[in-house]
Scaffold this active site. Structure first.
Site, PDB file in Angstrom:
ATOM      1  N   HIS A   1      19.107  20.112   8.289  1.00  0.00           N
ATOM      2  CA  HIS A   1      18.478  18.998   9.021  1.00  0.00           C
ATOM      3  C   HIS A   1      19.064  18.849  10.431  1.00  0.00           C
ATOM      4  CE1 HIS A   1      16.301  17.279   5.504  1.00  0.00           C
ATOM      5  NE2 HIS A   1      17.286  17.839   4.838  1.00  0.00           N
TER       6      HIS A   1
ATOM      7  N   ASN B   1      12.908  12.811   1.949  1.00  0.00           N
ATOM      8  CA  ASN B   1      12.119  13.869   2.584  1.00  0.00           C
ATOM      9  C   ASN B   1      10.651  13.470   2.606  1.00  0.00           C
ATOM     10  OD1 ASN B   1      14.259  15.623   3.053  1.00  0.00           O
ATOM     11  ND2 ASN B   1      13.907  16.857   1.231  1.00  0.00           N
TER      12      ASN B   1
HETATM   13 FE1  HDE Z   1      20.626  16.682   2.069  1.00  0.00          FE
HETATM   14  N1  HDE Z   1      22.246  17.060   3.229  1.00  0.00           N
HETATM   15  N2  HDE Z   1      21.520  17.633   0.530  1.00  0.00           N
HETATM   16  N3  HDE Z   1      18.971  16.462   0.903  1.00  0.00           N
HETATM   17  N4  HDE Z   1      19.712  15.768   3.552  1.00  0.00           N
HETATM   18  C1  HDE Z   1      22.375  16.696   4.511  1.00  0.00           C
HETATM   19  O1  HDE Z   1      24.273  15.669   5.415  1.00  0.00           O
HETATM   20  C2  HDE Z   1      22.822  17.953   0.470  1.00  0.00           C
HETATM   21  C3  HDE Z   1      18.824  16.852  -0.386  1.00  0.00           C
HETATM   22  C4  HDE Z   1      18.507  15.109   3.505  1.00  0.00           C
HETATM   23  O2  HDE Z   1      18.897  12.815   9.414  1.00  0.00           O
HETATM   24  C5  HDE Z   1      23.770  16.930   5.038  1.00  0.00           C
HETATM   25  O3  HDE Z   1      24.619  14.450   7.297  1.00  0.00           O
HETATM   26  C6  HDE Z   1      23.149  18.456  -0.838  1.00  0.00           C
HETATM   27  C7  HDE Z   1      17.687  16.234  -0.991  1.00  0.00           C
HETATM   28  C8  HDE Z   1      18.200  14.570   4.808  1.00  0.00           C
HETATM   29  O4  HDE Z   1      21.089  13.027   9.387  1.00  0.00           O
HETATM   30  C9  HDE Z   1      24.515  17.464   3.818  1.00  0.00           C
HETATM   31  C10 HDE Z   1      21.983  18.439  -1.542  1.00  0.00           C
HETATM   32  C11 HDE Z   1      17.153  15.452  -0.009  1.00  0.00           C
HETATM   33  C12 HDE Z   1      19.264  14.923   5.618  1.00  0.00           C
HETATM   34  C13 HDE Z   1      23.428  17.479   2.765  1.00  0.00           C
HETATM   35  C14 HDE Z   1      20.968  17.917  -0.694  1.00  0.00           C
HETATM   36  C15 HDE Z   1      17.955  15.616   1.166  1.00  0.00           C
HETATM   37  C16 HDE Z   1      20.197  15.656   4.806  1.00  0.00           C
HETATM   38  C17 HDE Z   1      23.863  17.748   6.287  1.00  0.00           C
HETATM   39  C18 HDE Z   1      21.757  18.900  -2.973  1.00  0.00           C
HETATM   40  C19 HDE Z   1      15.908  14.567  -0.096  1.00  0.00           C
HETATM   41  C20 HDE Z   1      19.402  14.636   7.089  1.00  0.00           C
HETATM   42  C21 HDE Z   1      24.219  16.774   7.392  1.00  0.00           C
HETATM   43  C22 HDE Z   1      22.508  18.187  -3.928  1.00  0.00           C
HETATM   44  C23 HDE Z   1      16.040  13.495  -1.050  1.00  0.00           C
HETATM   45  C24 HDE Z   1      19.942  13.276   7.352  1.00  0.00           C
HETATM   46  C25 HDE Z   1      24.380  15.514   6.749  1.00  0.00           C
HETATM   47  C26 HDE Z   1      19.978  13.019   8.841  1.00  0.00           C
HETATM   48  C27 HDE Z   1      21.422  16.132   5.276  1.00  0.00           C
HETATM   49  C28 HDE Z   1      23.701  17.849   1.514  1.00  0.00           C
HETATM   50  C29 HDE Z   1      19.630  17.809  -1.091  1.00  0.00           C
HETATM   51  C30 HDE Z   1      17.634  14.941   2.387  1.00  0.00           C
HETATM   52  C31 HDE Z   1      25.197  18.808   3.975  1.00  0.00           C
HETATM   53  C32 HDE Z   1      24.504  18.918  -1.297  1.00  0.00           C
HETATM   54  C33 HDE Z   1      17.195  16.395  -2.443  1.00  0.00           C
HETATM   55  C34 HDE Z   1      16.950  13.791   5.183  1.00  0.00           C
HETATM   56  O5  HDE Z   1      25.544  16.600   3.432  1.00  0.00           O
END
Ligand code: HDE
Length: 703
Positions: A92, A165
């Site tokens: 993201h 999302n």
């Molecule tokens: Fe994320 N995800 N994600 N994700 N995600 C990040 O956090 C992660 C997942 C989502 O505008 C990171 O600040 C793991 C689902 C958004 O700043 C990180 C898993 C969904 C954003 C991270 C998921 C998301 C992130 C990278 C699996 C929808 C951007 C930078 C368990 C429900 C937020 C940060 C923004 C960002 C990890 C799966 C949505 C690495 C480990 C499912 C919208 O922490």
């Protein structure tokens, strides 16, 4: 440290002025310009507050000599510049954001004690960030990808981050697979490409070996993954969460955002061309809408259900690869979010905002979804390296707007002056030190948990194909066609045949017709690998709510119409069109061959917003071509005008003409649905109706 105060409402904000007029401009011997501050203006200083006399020249040994190490001013400036960037988000990275507010429609007391969901008089400030997942910070907006939809609610009880999302399911069921998923989709580590694209071997290799991702793949290959605007897409919290009421009773909940402007997406051919013509298309669209006072709005809808209902589903509500069809649990619309202010500083706000699904308020709680459980760890962890330490919550965009105080101390980038000798609890030395609050403090919902420690996937997570099929069967025919074409593009780009054939095996389990179409497009009929599913898919009742189109009433609101003017055009018609289009809440852009503008039939010059070469029709939702006979002749001979019309036609948009011009004949457009002469009676009105309809899929040429 001095903070600028919040800016004025966007609509009233003035355009950037030519500041140099307010400065005394001096030229030196070398000829460079110095802008001297007047007494009323701020002098430029170093970070230590020292006023700077010369911001043009470094300190040298002799007029043409080397720069001296002694020049602390140039060293401070360049050192700061050298460290301007922070690590981009691992996923993201590319995002756009805005401020606004959330307002509840009424009280949800029956289900939750969360204050922000209970008082319609309260406007809770929010900061929302939309993003693509795979691409790097500077990648193009129209990549085929999931869009992040993250909202930080600065509630009176602390920050709540709903990090969702634009697609209601996810690729994987357990957080332990997330690094693998992301490594497979991002640039391949040896070669550094492809950027912001899933159409490559490593992604499909992983996916084809992960049957649980099939439902998500249907969504990602659908038009949802190439939205027309961030303002025109839905948002979803995905996981099942919990609501907790005052009595401690819990319900399950799924979060949904519904855009007021309705859903809208572009075609793949448009996405490819938009990326070239305007790679910031989404970011600019959001910025300009808010700057112009067209504040995007979403309704918050909740699917609330109890354990008994959850037990009746064929699937597990803890499995993030499943939806709960709205036909089973309808959405309750509980409030709206309005985004009404652009960030003042992209880095300070959009880049430094730190969302964490673990940021909750009383009245909300998690579920045991193993994907969510992993996220509760990951986000806080990632901020530590991205924002450089444990005090990122003190950055203005991250700080709660309610008071916060505890006994955590120090750490890198500590900004607050923490007083007193007591930094532990319990204590008897400081009667004013913060204490627990049993009444108002966050309490985790009590829920029964038992079982041996095991590394297994619950059998209730086993059906990987039924909902993928449900999605495909539920969307409209044009959406199905686009989905098959997307799969053909993606699988067609693979170098390894075995991956392609493995994917076709999965498609056969989802829908035979889809698999056959893609196989035929690829020319690999009959070669699909046979896949044995863990659980045989079943046919579920179709869910029209899954469709992108036809869910909201036709509208031109928030859209943009491009009017191409050739010389000798009818000014009256141009005016009538612009008035009608704008009264529908749409924007108009006047396009002329050259940026100086174009002459109307009376020889009067009209200003242009864009020159034709910089304004391909992919940038508009509907187009009009107005020209007198001479202008028409010229346009008919202009390849850019031909491409403008050819694309608008190919992309099934509403097209209006003055008469049946030569240009139309040249391109081969005669009479087709949504393409019309505006000069006759009711011409403009018909065009507005067509523009509201949006697309005329019956014109689509691609098979
Ligand atoms: Fe994320 N995800 N994600 N994700 N995600 C990040 O956090 C992660 C997942 C989502 O505008 C990171 O600040 C793991 C689902 C958004 O700043 C990180 C898993 C969904 C954003 C991270 C998921 C998301 C992130 C990278 C699996 C929808 C951007 C930078 C368990 C429900 C937020 C940060 C923004 C960002 C990890 C799966 C949505 C690495 C480990 C499912 C919208 O922490």
């Amino acid at each position: 440290m001095k903070h600028e105060k919040a800016s004025k409402p966007a609509a009233k904000r003035s355009k950037t002025s030519n500041r140099s007029a307010n400065f005394e401009v001096r030229k030196t011997k070398g000829g460079e310009t110095h802008q001297q501050a007047e007494p009323s203006q701020l002098p430029i200083t170093t970070n230590q507050g020292l006023q700077i006399a010369d911001n043009q020249n470094s300190l040298k040994a002799g007029e043409r000599g080397p720069t001296l190490l002694e020049d602390f001013i140039v060293r401070e400036k360049i050192t700061h510049f050298d460290h301007e960037r922070i690590p981009e988000r691992i996923v993201h990275a590319r995002g756009s954001a805005a401020h606004g507010y959330f307002q509840a429609y009424g009280s949800l007391k029956k289900y939750t004690k969360a204050a922000f969901l209970n008082d319609p008089k309260v406007k809770t400030p929010v900061f929302a960030r939309f993003s693509t997942v795979a691409g790097e910070r500077g990648s193009a907006d129209l990549a085929r990808d999931v869009r992040g939809f993250a909202v930080k609610f600065y509630t009176s009880e602390g920050n709540f981050d709903l990090v969702g999302n634009n697609i209601p399911v996810f690729f994987i069921q357990d957080a332990i697979k997330f690094p693998d998923l992301i490594h497979s989709v991002k640039i391949e580590p040896d070669r550094g490409f492809p950027q912001a694209a899933s159409a490559h071997d490593t992604f499909w290799d992983f996916i084809s070996l992960m049957p649980e991702s099939m439902h998500m793949i249907m969504w990602v290959m659908s038009d949802r993954a190439i939205p027309r605007s961030l303002r025109m897409m839905e948002g979803f919290g995905i996981h099942t969460f919990r609501l907790v009421n005052e009595a401690g009773k819990t319900h399950f909940v799924k979060w949904h955002w519904r855009p007021k402007l309705g859903n809208s997406s572009v075609l793949w051919d448009e996405a490819v061309k938009i990326n070239g013509a305007d790679s910031d298309f989404h970011r600019k669209d959001l910025w300009e809408a808010i700057d112009g006072g067209d504040f995007p709005e979403w309704e918050l809808g909740l699917q609330i259900f109890d354990q008994e209902t959850a037990d009746r589903f064929e699937f597990d509500v803890l499995d993030a690869t499943k939806i709960i069809p709205e036909e089973f649990v309808p959405l309750q619309m509980v409030g709206k979010m309005v985004l009404d202010r652009n960030p003042d500083n992209f880095f300070a706000e959009t880049e430094q905002v730190a969302f964490c699904p673990s940021h909750l308020v009383p009245g909300l709680d998690f579920s045991e979804d193993p994907l969510l459980q992993g996220r509760l760890f990951s986000y806080l962890d990632t901020q530590l390296s991205r924002l450089g330490g444990p005090n990122f919550h003190q950055l203005p965009v991250n700080a709660p707007k309610c008071p916060f105080h505890n006994l955590q101390r120090d750490g890198i980038h500590q900004m607050s002056l923490q007083k007193g000798r007591v930094s532990y609890e319990p204590n008897s030395l400081d009667a004013e030190a913060p204490r627990e609050s049993l009444d108002h403090g966050f309490q985790s919902a009590t829920r029964p948990v038992s079982g041996a420690t095991v590394r297994v996937r619950s059998e209730s997570f086993n059906d990987h194909y039924s909902q993928a099929r449900l999605f495909y069967k539920s969307i409209t025919a044009p959406e199905q066609k686009h989905l098959a074409n997307a799969l053909t593009f993606e699988l067609g780009k693979l170098e390894t045949e075995a991956i392609r054939l493995r994917m076709l095996g999965h498609l056969q389990l989802i829908d035979r017709e889809l698999a056959d179409t893609v196989s035929e497009h690829l020319g690999v009929e009959g070669k699909a690998e046979q896949i044995t599913p863990a659980k045989a898919p079943v046919d579920l009742e179709s869910s029209p709510a899954l469709r992108l189109y036809g869910k909201t009433k036709p509208t031109l609101e928030g859209r943009k119409v491009g009017i191409l003017l050739g010389s000798g055009f009818d000014d009256q018609l141009k005016r009538e069109l612009a008035t009608q289009i704008e009264s529908e809440g749409a924007k108009v852009a006047m396009i002329t061959e050259k940026i100086q503008g174009e002459m109307d039939a009376d020889g009067k010059l009209h200003a242009a917003d864009m020159a034709l070469r910089a304004a391909p029709s992919v940038l508009f939702d509907a187009v009009v071509i107005l020209a007198g006979p001479e202008g028409d002749k010229k346009l008919a001979a202009d390849p850019n005008a031909q491409a403008f019309l050819t694309d608008a036609r190919r992309h099934c948009k509403a097209v209006g003409f003055s008469g049946i011009p030569l240009l139309a004949k040249k391109v081969g457009v005669i009479e087709e649905p949504g393409i019309m002469d505006l000069t006759g009676k009711g011409g403009v009105k018909n065009f507005i109706v067509a523009g509201k309809t949006g697309r005329f899929w019956e014109r689509e040429e691609e098979k």
